[in-house]
Design a protein around this motif. Structure first.
Motif, PDB file in Angstrom:
ATOM      1  N   GLU A  13       0.858  -1.578  -0.240  1.00 45.29           N
ATOM      2  CA  GLU A  13       0.097  -0.290   0.155  1.00 45.29           C
ATOM      3  C   GLU A  13       0.889   1.380   0.060  1.00 45.29           C
ATOM      4  O   GLU A  13       2.276   1.153   0.754  1.00 45.29           O
ATOM      5  N   THR A  14       0.195   2.296  -0.561  1.00 47.62           N
ATOM      6  CA  THR A  14       0.805   3.719  -0.862  1.00 47.62           C
ATOM      7  C   THR A  14       0.825   4.275  -0.033  1.00 47.62           C
ATOM      8  O   THR A  14       2.411   5.179   0.901  1.00 47.62           O
ATOM      9  N   GLN A  15      -0.218   4.453   1.136  1.00 47.97           N
ATOM     10  CA  GLN A  15      -0.491   5.100   2.589  1.00 47.97           C
ATOM     11  C   GLN A  15       0.313   4.379   3.373  1.00 47.97           C
ATOM     12  O   GLN A  15       0.278   3.093   3.619  1.00 47.97           O
ATOM     13  N   ARG A  16       0.681   4.705   4.683  1.00 49.82           N
ATOM     14  CA  ARG A  16       1.932   3.673   5.708  1.00 49.82           C
ATOM     15  C   ARG A  16       0.769   4.325   6.347  1.00 49.82           C
ATOM     16  O   ARG A  16       0.084   5.927   6.491  1.00 49.82           O
ATOM     17  N   VAL A  17       0.386   3.971   7.849  1.00 60.76           N
ATOM     18  CA  VAL A  17      -0.258   4.340   8.943  1.00 60.76           C
ATOM     19  C   VAL A  17       0.701   4.849  10.042  1.00 60.76           C
ATOM     20  O   VAL A  17       1.494   4.330  10.243  1.00 60.76           O
ATOM     21  N   LEU A  18       0.125   6.263  10.298  1.00 59.96           N
ATOM     22  CA  LEU A  18       1.386   7.128  11.124  1.00 59.96           C
ATOM     23  C   LEU A  18       1.004   6.743  12.546  1.00 59.96           C
ATOM     24  O   LEU A  18       1.536   7.101  13.167  1.00 59.96           O
ATOM     25  N   THR A  19       0.021   6.195  12.874  1.00 66.06           N
ATOM     26  CA  THR A  19      -0.520   6.316  14.549  1.00 66.06           C
ATOM     27  C   THR A  19       0.203   5.244  15.030  1.00 66.06           C
ATOM     28  O   THR A  19      -0.041   4.142  13.925  1.00 66.06           O
ATOM     29  N   PRO A  20       0.999   5.095  15.909  1.00 67.60           N
ATOM     30  CA  PRO A  20       1.646   4.292  16.098  1.00 67.60           C
ATOM     31  C   PRO A  20       0.577   3.233  17.095  1.00 67.60           C
ATOM     32  O   PRO A  20      -0.247   3.893  17.299  1.00 67.60           O
TER      33      PRO A  20
ATOM     34  N   THR B  23      -1.449  -2.941  20.599  1.00 65.61           N
ATOM     35  CA  THR B  23      -2.907  -3.119  19.425  1.00 65.61           C
ATOM     36  C   THR B  23      -2.590  -2.029  18.545  1.00 65.61           C
ATOM     37  O   THR B  23      -2.152  -1.477  18.156  1.00 65.61           O
ATOM     38  N   PHE B  24      -2.945  -2.098  16.615  1.00 61.94           N
ATOM     39  CA  PHE B  24      -2.560  -2.100  15.697  1.00 61.94           C
ATOM     40  C   PHE B  24      -3.710  -1.135  14.912  1.00 61.94           C
ATOM     41  O   PHE B  24      -5.091  -2.007  15.014  1.00 61.94           O
ATOM     42  N   THR B  25      -3.605  -0.609  13.405  1.00 64.49           N
ATOM     43  CA  THR B  25      -4.653  -0.248  12.805  1.00 64.49           C
ATOM     44  C   THR B  25      -4.424  -0.221  12.225  1.00 64.49           C
ATOM     45  O   THR B  25      -3.423  -0.162  11.130  1.00 64.49           O
ATOM     46  N   ALA B  26      -5.923  -1.154  11.168  1.00 62.79           N
ATOM     47  CA  ALA B  26      -6.002  -1.695   9.712  1.00 62.79           C
ATOM     48  C   ALA B  26      -4.856  -0.095   9.119  1.00 62.79           C
ATOM     49  O   ALA B  26      -4.325  -0.776   8.048  1.00 62.79           O
ATOM     50  N   GLY B  27      -6.096   0.954   8.830  1.00 60.96           N
ATOM     51  CA  GLY B  27      -4.965   1.962   7.628  1.00 60.96           C
ATOM     52  C   GLY B  27      -6.079   1.759   6.826  1.00 60.96           C
ATOM     53  O   GLY B  27      -6.940   1.017   6.842  1.00 60.96           O
ATOM     54  N   THR B  28      -5.711   2.484   5.413  1.00 60.15           N
ATOM     55  CA  THR B  28      -6.471   2.517   4.263  1.00 60.15           C
ATOM     56  C   THR B  28      -5.693   1.461   3.355  1.00 60.15           C
ATOM     57  O   THR B  28      -4.585   1.931   3.513  1.00 60.15           O
TER      58      THR B  28
ATOM     59  N   GLU C 106     -11.341  -5.057   5.162  1.00 61.44           N
ATOM     60  CA  GLU C 106     -12.177  -5.157   6.669  1.00 61.44           C
ATOM     61  C   GLU C 106     -11.289  -6.709   6.767  1.00 61.44           C
ATOM     62  O   GLU C 106     -11.538  -6.835   7.980  1.00 61.44           O
ATOM     63  N   ALA C 107     -10.882  -7.603   6.049  1.00 61.35           N
ATOM     64  CA  ALA C 107     -10.010  -8.477   6.417  1.00 61.35           C
ATOM     65  C   ALA C 107      -8.997  -8.633   7.592  1.00 61.35           C
ATOM     66  O   ALA C 107      -8.692  -8.771   8.586  1.00 61.35           O
ATOM     67  N   LEU C 108      -8.053  -6.904   7.311  1.00 61.56           N
ATOM     68  CA  LEU C 108      -6.846  -6.337   7.846  1.00 61.56           C
ATOM     69  C   LEU C 108      -7.927  -6.239   9.492  1.00 61.56           C
ATOM     70  O   LEU C 108      -6.834  -6.627  10.196  1.00 61.56           O
ATOM     71  N   GLN C 109      -8.613  -5.961   9.447  1.00 58.53           N
ATOM     72  CA  GLN C 109      -9.114  -5.038   9.855  1.00 58.53           C
ATOM     73  C   GLN C 109     -10.475  -6.304  11.073  1.00 58.53           C
ATOM     74  O   GLN C 109      -9.964  -6.213  12.279  1.00 58.53           O
ATOM     75  N   GLN C 110     -10.473  -7.475  10.505  1.00 62.95           N
ATOM     76  CA  GLN C 110     -10.801  -9.045  10.916  1.00 62.95           C
ATOM     77  C   GLN C 110     -10.045  -8.858  12.090  1.00 62.95           C
ATOM     78  O   GLN C 110      -9.988  -9.018  12.893  1.00 62.95           O
ATOM     79  N   ALA C 111      -8.879  -9.473  11.391  1.00 64.36           N
ATOM     80  CA  ALA C 111      -7.233 -10.852  11.793  1.00 64.36           C
ATOM     81  C   ALA C 111      -6.829  -9.731  12.843  1.00 64.36           C
ATOM     82  O   ALA C 111      -6.259 -10.474  13.550  1.00 64.36           O
TER      83      ALA C 111
ATOM     84  N   SER D 202       6.497   0.185  11.714  1.00 70.01           N
ATOM     85  CA  SER D 202       5.899   1.104  11.079  1.00 70.01           C
ATOM     86  C   SER D 202       5.384   1.263  10.434  1.00 70.01           C
ATOM     87  O   SER D 202       5.801   2.750   9.436  1.00 70.01           O
ATOM     88  N   GLY D 203       4.142   1.019  10.123  1.00 70.28           N
ATOM     89  CA  GLY D 203       3.091   1.586   9.307  1.00 70.28           C
ATOM     90  C   GLY D 203       3.262   1.196   7.917  1.00 70.28           C
ATOM     91  O   GLY D 203       2.215   1.357   7.693  1.00 70.28           O
ATOM     92  N   ARG D 204       3.800   0.920   7.632  1.00 69.10           N
ATOM     93  CA  ARG D 204       3.580  -0.137   6.194  1.00 69.10           C
ATOM     94  C   ARG D 204       2.644  -1.184   6.181  1.00 69.10           C
ATOM     95  O   ARG D 204       2.460  -2.014   6.910  1.00 69.10           O
ATOM     96  N   ARG D 205       1.789  -1.353   4.735  1.00 75.79           N
ATOM     97  CA  ARG D 205       0.415  -1.891   4.720  1.00 75.79           C
ATOM     98  C   ARG D 205       0.380  -3.015   3.558  1.00 75.79           C
ATOM     99  O   ARG D 205       1.027  -2.530   2.740  1.00 75.79           O
TER     100      ARG D 205
END
Length: 469
Positions: free
Chosen positions: A257-264, A274-279, A287-292, A397-400
């Motif tokens: 994914e080109t957009q990284r998750v900035l929330t640590p 706990t982690f954030t799925a991001g966009t 949705e699958a990542l959010q569930q996992a 580090s925020g990569r998805r």
């Protein structure tokens, strides 16, 4: 002037007619060849000799070639030769099929076959498929020319029919004084063995061609292996462990994914992350990542894992990946994977040593499999050729990427709430009387779980007890 024009016209007409004459001649020749009398009508001592298959091809090409063909282009000549060869191959297959049918009807299914009839058919088959034996009867079988292919053996079933012929000959030999039955058996066995050598040689040649193609692909092509054979060849050439043989192909087409998750990542009250799925580009992937992520709660960060002492100091050593067919250096992978502040003050021997040092590990034991084991099991992706911990560093580090759900699933199977290593260790600690008394229990499992970002705490142990009630 008129005479010159007529001459030119006549020449042009002749040139235009030549292809038709050429094709007509070719068709007639092929027809005559395919409609010759069955070879089984020839007796063993007959001096009449049919030209070998290759000679027939040369004769037919010569007879079917009109004088005006010198005006034809190279492309036309090549096409004609191909068509002629195909026609001769078809005629050759038809002859063998006729011999096979004769053996079935006049020998195998016959009530009382005659040995001379058997020898006639076998000799005709020999002349069609082993032409060199006609000119050189004493030829060594291993060097004998053989017009038999795997395709012909499969289409005509001549090998199986010859085997049945041998059984038939042996059965009739028992009630006869004819020594010729031995000759028929010997000739049948000779044909079978020669055909088998020809088929084996053809298969070996095909295997060598495939191997040459695979080796060329292995040594020159970067990227994911296209086939299991290519992947296996890579692993072998790199002298990797084949934990699974044949190996399992690695995950395909990992999308970053080109957009990284900035929330640590955050820690809950139990100290778990706990982690954030991001966009995501694909909403279903998000949705699958959010569930996992609901079941993904390691309690050690990548930095904590490295500083505690892990992987015998070898994780970021130089490697040659069988997944990507590329070489990676320690400096390159550290720069691409780990922020500098995570490893500040750590000596290289704790990060990129080529020799596993158990004294560097927190629990002073060795654990984990080889890179070849992980690769041959299909667990390593092209996006993270070093394995799960590299993925964890980048995910933290925020990569998805599209491989996140799979990697979280691997963690869940090892260190999740019902993970096998986590459950084993909790059971042993409970049996030992708790964390204080069971502090020295299963150091190998403890070190393994540390590599997966988990250490057993009182909260984890209490949840395990409740689950086991």
């Amino acid at each position: 002037m008129r005479l010159h024009t007529a001459s030119t016209t006549s020449s042009t007409s002749s040139s235009q007619a030549s292809p038709m004459l050429h094709l007509t001649s070719l068709a007639i020749a092929a027809f005559l060849l395919s409609n010759q009398p069955p070879r089984s009508s020839l007796c063993l001592g007959n001096k009449t000799h049919r030209p070998p298959f290759d000679n027939q091809l040369a004769v037919l090409q010569a007879k079917s070639k009109p004088e005006s063909s010198i005006m034809s282009t190279d492309a036309t000549a090549s096409t004609t030769t191909t068509e002629t060869t195909q026609q001769l191959s078809s005629a050759h297959e038809k002859n063998i099929a006729q011999h096979a049918a004769s053996l079935v009807s006049r020998v195998i299914d016959a009530t009382i076959p005659t040995v001379d009839d058997v020898l006639d058919i076998l000799s005709a088959l020999e002349r069609d498929t082993l032409p060199s034996s006609n000119n050189h009867p004493g030829n060594d079988d291993n060097k004998e020319e053989c017009h038999m292919t795997i395709a012909l053996l499969e289409s005509t079933k001549i090998g199986k029919i010859l085997t049945k012929t041998i059984k038939t000959c042996k059965r009739h030999k028992r009630g006869s004084n004819e020594s010729k039955w031995d000759d028929a058996i010997a000739l049948s066995e000779r044909l079978i063995s020669t055909y088998k050598r020809a088929a084996d040689a053809e298969a070996a040649a095909a295997a060598r061609r495939n191997q040459h193609h695979t080796k060329k692909e292995v040594t020159s092509t970067e990227g994911l292996p296209p086939t299991v054979a290519t992947y296996r060849e890579r692993l072998i050439r790199q002298k990797k462990e084949l934990y699974k043989d044949p190996p399992v192909l690695p995950p395909q087409l990992v999308q970053i994914e080109t957009q990284r998750v900035l929330t640590p990542p955050r820690r809950n009250k139990a100290g778990e992350l706990t982690f954030t799925a991001g966009t995501h580009t694909d909403s279903s992937s998000a949705e699958a990542l959010q569930q996992a992520l609901q079941d993904f709660h390691p309690n050690r960060t990548p930095e904590e894992i490295l500083r505690a002492g892990s992987f015998g100091g070898t994780y970021f050593r130089p490697i040659f990946s069988s997944v990507t067919n590329r070489r990676y250096t320690s400096a390159q992978v550290l720069e691409d994977t780990v922020p500098r502040e995570w490893i500040e003050g750590l000596p290289p021997r704790m990060l990129s040593s080529s020799t596993y040092n158990v004294t560097l590990n927190k629990y002073k034991v060795k654990c984990g499999g080889s890179l070849g084991m992980w690769e041959s099991s299909g667990w390593i992706s092209s996006s993270d050729p070093y394995g799960w911990f590299q993925w964890y560093c980048r995910f933290y580090s925020g990569r998805r990427c599209s491989d996140d759900v799979r990697q979280i699933g691997r963690w869940r199977g090892v260190a999740g709430e019902r993970g096998r290593f986590r459950s084993q260790l909790c059971n042993k600690i409970v049996a030992a009387g708790g964390l204080e008394r069971g502090g020295g229990v299963s150091p190998v499992v403890r070190q393994t779980l540390l590599h997966w970002g988990l250490e057993i705490t009182e909260e984890i142990l209490e949840r395990h007890k409740l689950r086991m009630k």
